[in-house]
Scaffold this motif. Sequence first.
Motif, PDB file in Angstrom:
ATOM      1  N   LYS A   1       0.833  -1.201   0.000  1.00 32.90           N
ATOM      2  CA  LYS A   1       0.000   0.000   0.000  1.00 32.90           C
ATOM      3  C   LYS A   1       0.868   1.252   0.000  1.00 32.90           C
ATOM      4  O   LYS A   1       1.961   1.272   0.574  1.00 32.90           O
ATOM      5  CB  LYS A   1      -0.915   0.027   1.232  1.00 32.90           C
ATOM      6  CG  LYS A   1      -1.832  -1.172   1.376  1.00 32.90           C
ATOM      7  CD  LYS A   1      -2.624  -1.086   2.675  1.00 32.90           C
ATOM      8  CE  LYS A   1      -3.444  -2.336   2.931  1.00 32.90           C
ATOM      9  NZ  LYS A   1      -4.164  -2.261   4.228  1.00 32.90           N
ATOM     10  N   ALA A   2       0.339   2.292  -0.653  1.00 33.33           N
ATOM     11  CA  ALA A   2       0.982   3.605  -0.639  1.00 33.33           C
ATOM     12  C   ALA A   2      -0.106   4.667  -0.665  1.00 33.33           C
ATOM     13  O   ALA A   2      -1.173   4.451  -1.237  1.00 33.33           O
ATOM     14  CB  ALA A   2       1.919   3.761  -1.830  1.00 33.33           C
ATOM     15  N   HIS A   3       0.183   5.836  -0.059  1.00 30.69           N
ATOM     16  CA  HIS A   3      -0.829   6.884   0.069  1.00 30.69           C
ATOM     17  C   HIS A   3      -0.667   8.016  -0.934  1.00 30.69           C
ATOM     18  O   HIS A   3      -1.510   8.914  -0.998  1.00 30.69           O
ATOM     19  CB  HIS A   3      -0.816   7.446   1.498  1.00 30.69           C
ATOM     20  CG  HIS A   3      -1.216   6.444   2.535  1.00 30.69           C
ATOM     21  ND1 HIS A   3      -0.311   5.552   3.097  1.00 30.69           N
ATOM     22  CD2 HIS A   3      -2.428   6.159   3.096  1.00 30.69           C
ATOM     23  CE1 HIS A   3      -0.942   4.787   3.980  1.00 30.69           C
ATOM     24  NE2 HIS A   3      -2.222   5.131   3.995  1.00 30.69           N
ATOM     25  N   ASP A   4       0.413   7.991  -1.710  1.00 29.26           N
ATOM     26  CA  ASP A   4       0.622   8.989  -2.764  1.00 29.26           C
ATOM     27  C   ASP A   4       1.708   8.482  -3.700  1.00 29.26           C
ATOM     28  O   ASP A   4       2.277   7.402  -3.489  1.00 29.26           O
ATOM     29  CB  ASP A   4       0.995  10.358  -2.177  1.00 29.26           C
ATOM     30  CG  ASP A   4       2.233  10.317  -1.306  1.00 29.26           C
ATOM     31  OD1 ASP A   4       3.274   9.788  -1.748  1.00 29.26           O
ATOM     32  OD2 ASP A   4       2.169  10.806  -0.156  1.00 29.26           O
TER      33      ASP A   4
ATOM     34  N   ASP B   1      -4.852   5.546  -7.868  1.00 27.32           N
ATOM     35  CA  ASP B   1      -5.707   6.736  -7.844  1.00 27.32           C
ATOM     36  C   ASP B   1      -4.953   7.858  -8.568  1.00 27.32           C
ATOM     37  O   ASP B   1      -3.720   7.846  -8.650  1.00 27.32           O
ATOM     38  CB  ASP B   1      -5.995   7.130  -6.393  1.00 27.32           C
ATOM     39  CG  ASP B   1      -7.009   8.247  -6.280  1.00 27.32           C
ATOM     40  OD1 ASP B   1      -7.717   8.511  -7.278  1.00 27.32           O
ATOM     41  OD2 ASP B   1      -7.104   8.853  -5.197  1.00 27.32           O
ATOM     42  N   LEU B   2      -5.675   8.828  -9.111  1.00 26.22           N
ATOM     43  CA  LEU B   2      -5.020   9.908  -9.846  1.00 26.22           C
ATOM     44  C   LEU B   2      -4.863  11.182  -9.025  1.00 26.22           C
ATOM     45  O   LEU B   2      -3.856  11.874  -9.124  1.00 26.22           O
ATOM     46  CB  LEU B   2      -5.804  10.222 -11.129  1.00 26.22           C
ATOM     47  CG  LEU B   2      -5.837   9.108 -12.173  1.00 26.22           C
ATOM     48  CD1 LEU B   2      -6.701   9.530 -13.359  1.00 26.22           C
ATOM     49  CD2 LEU B   2      -4.436   8.733 -12.644  1.00 26.22           C
ATOM     50  N   GLN B   3      -5.866  11.507  -8.219  1.00 30.89           N
ATOM     51  CA  GLN B   3      -5.841  12.735  -7.442  1.00 30.89           C
ATOM     52  C   GLN B   3      -5.348  12.442  -6.035  1.00 30.89           C
ATOM     53  O   GLN B   3      -6.078  11.900  -5.206  1.00 30.89           O
ATOM     54  CB  GLN B   3      -7.246  13.360  -7.404  1.00 30.89           C
ATOM     55  CG  GLN B   3      -7.864  13.601  -8.767  1.00 30.89           C
ATOM     56  CD  GLN B   3      -7.061  14.591  -9.606  1.00 30.89           C
ATOM     57  OE1 GLN B   3      -6.428  15.498  -9.088  1.00 30.89           O
ATOM     58  NE2 GLN B   3      -7.101  14.417 -10.927  1.00 30.89           N
ATOM     59  N   MET B   4      -4.073  12.806  -5.775  1.00 32.56           N
ATOM     60  CA  MET B   4      -3.456  12.549  -4.471  1.00 32.56           C
ATOM     61  C   MET B   4      -2.546  13.714  -4.098  1.00 32.56           C
ATOM     62  O   MET B   4      -2.059  14.428  -4.977  1.00 32.56           O
ATOM     63  CB  MET B   4      -2.645  11.246  -4.508  1.00 32.56           C
ATOM     64  CG  MET B   4      -3.460   9.988  -4.764  1.00 32.56           C
ATOM     65  SD  MET B   4      -2.417   8.513  -4.881  1.00 32.56           S
ATOM     66  CE  MET B   4      -1.528   8.828  -6.423  1.00 32.56           C
ATOM     67  N   PRO B   5      -2.285  13.913  -2.820  1.00 36.51           N
ATOM     68  CA  PRO B   5      -1.366  14.985  -2.406  1.00 36.51           C
ATOM     69  C   PRO B   5       0.090  14.632  -2.724  1.00 36.51           C
ATOM     70  O   PRO B   5       0.397  13.490  -3.070  1.00 36.51           O
ATOM     71  CB  PRO B   5      -1.602  15.063  -0.888  1.00 36.51           C
ATOM     72  CG  PRO B   5      -2.066  13.681  -0.512  1.00 36.51           C
ATOM     73  CD  PRO B   5      -2.869  13.195  -1.678  1.00 36.51           C
ATOM     74  N   ARG B   6       0.944  15.623  -2.626  1.00 33.87           N
ATOM     75  CA  ARG B   6       2.406  15.515  -2.834  1.00 33.87           C
ATOM     76  C   ARG B   6       2.748  15.110  -4.259  1.00 33.87           C
ATOM     77  O   ARG B   6       3.241  15.918  -5.027  1.00 33.87           O
ATOM     78  CB  ARG B   6       3.052  14.568  -1.831  1.00 33.87           C
ATOM     79  CG  ARG B   6       2.973  15.062  -0.395  1.00 33.87           C
ATOM     80  CD  ARG B   6       4.044  14.452   0.460  1.00 33.87           C
ATOM     81  NE  ARG B   6       3.928  12.992   0.547  1.00 33.87           N
ATOM     82  CZ  ARG B   6       4.820  12.233   1.169  1.00 33.87           C
ATOM     83  NH1 ARG B   6       5.885  12.765   1.756  1.00 33.87           N
ATOM     84  NH2 ARG B   6       4.641  10.921   1.233  1.00 33.87           N
TER      85      ARG B   6
END
Length: 345
Positions: free
Chosen positions: A33-36, A55-60
């Motif tokens: 798993k990764a958050h960005d 996902d396409l819209q992520m922070p950083r």
Amino acid sequence: MLMNILLIDDSELILSELSLLLNQTGKFSRIFKAHDGEEGIRQTMLNKPDVIILDLQMPRMDGFTFLRWLMANHPVPVMVFSSAGTDENIFKAMEIGAVDFIQKPENYITGAFANHFNEKLSAVMHASIPLKTGSVARPQAHKSVKLSHSEVPRSNFEILVIGASTGGPTAIQRVLEDIQSYVDIPVVVCQHMPRNFTGVFANRLNMLLDLNVKEAEDGECPQKQTVYVAPGDMHLEFHDNAFRLVQPHLNDRYIPSVDRLIETVVASYGKNTLAAILTGMGTDGSAGACAVHEAGGTLLAESQDSCVVYGMPKAAVSTGFVDHVLSLDVMGGEIVSLLRQIEPE
């Protein structure tokens, strides 16, 4: 053989639900798993995943930046997992290298969504990553030279039908780019895609091409030098010289159906039908191949070497009725050559 998969999404809830869903399939040895995008790059370098859900819209770092890095450094099949409202971004991601996409559910993941998700992911897991268009020189036959209306070649073909599924949007765009200066007949595109995406797809092609591109409408008569995209969630058929939109049955597997489109087009155009089956999972188009052959039309199929998923073309080829099996690099050039041929009366 079990695969490793990487999930990249800034929502912890989405990551948890997807992990549960993927664990139930029994197809993965490890789920990362990764958050960005930045964390996605670290996980990719460390764990070398076989497939990625992004996902396409992520922070950083967003999904687009990650995709560009991935395709340059560790190209593996990617399925975009997108929220509503990012339809245009889906096609940008596929141009960069994503294989397919699925829209995030509005609420929690249901059983029906899980079945659809697993079917999509299964195709992506076994997809190939073809060489990107910009990395090789295109054959001379593909050079787009704008011709005057009087210079556009005439032939006995009166309509072109193109069918595709997984990996299809990019392949369709490539073929249309290659033939746009030479086609003087209606072109009908049938791409397996939800309704809210087919309109965006048609609008995007309309901006990129010199041809007029639009979604087909019920009762509309096909016009020359116009590309019609079959609306999602409906079947597009051709009766009484006009398009008809038909509600699908609950058990229909392919929507819109390439077979139903080709069969009804052939019933009107007969031997003057030219059709092409491009990359995609499943067998849709194989019945259409038989119809084209019986009517004396001409059928092309994309070869395995350039297919993202060699399913639909393989099924068509297995009928024995495909006239030409071609790499995407030369598909457009062959269509142009066929449009230049005029049979004697």
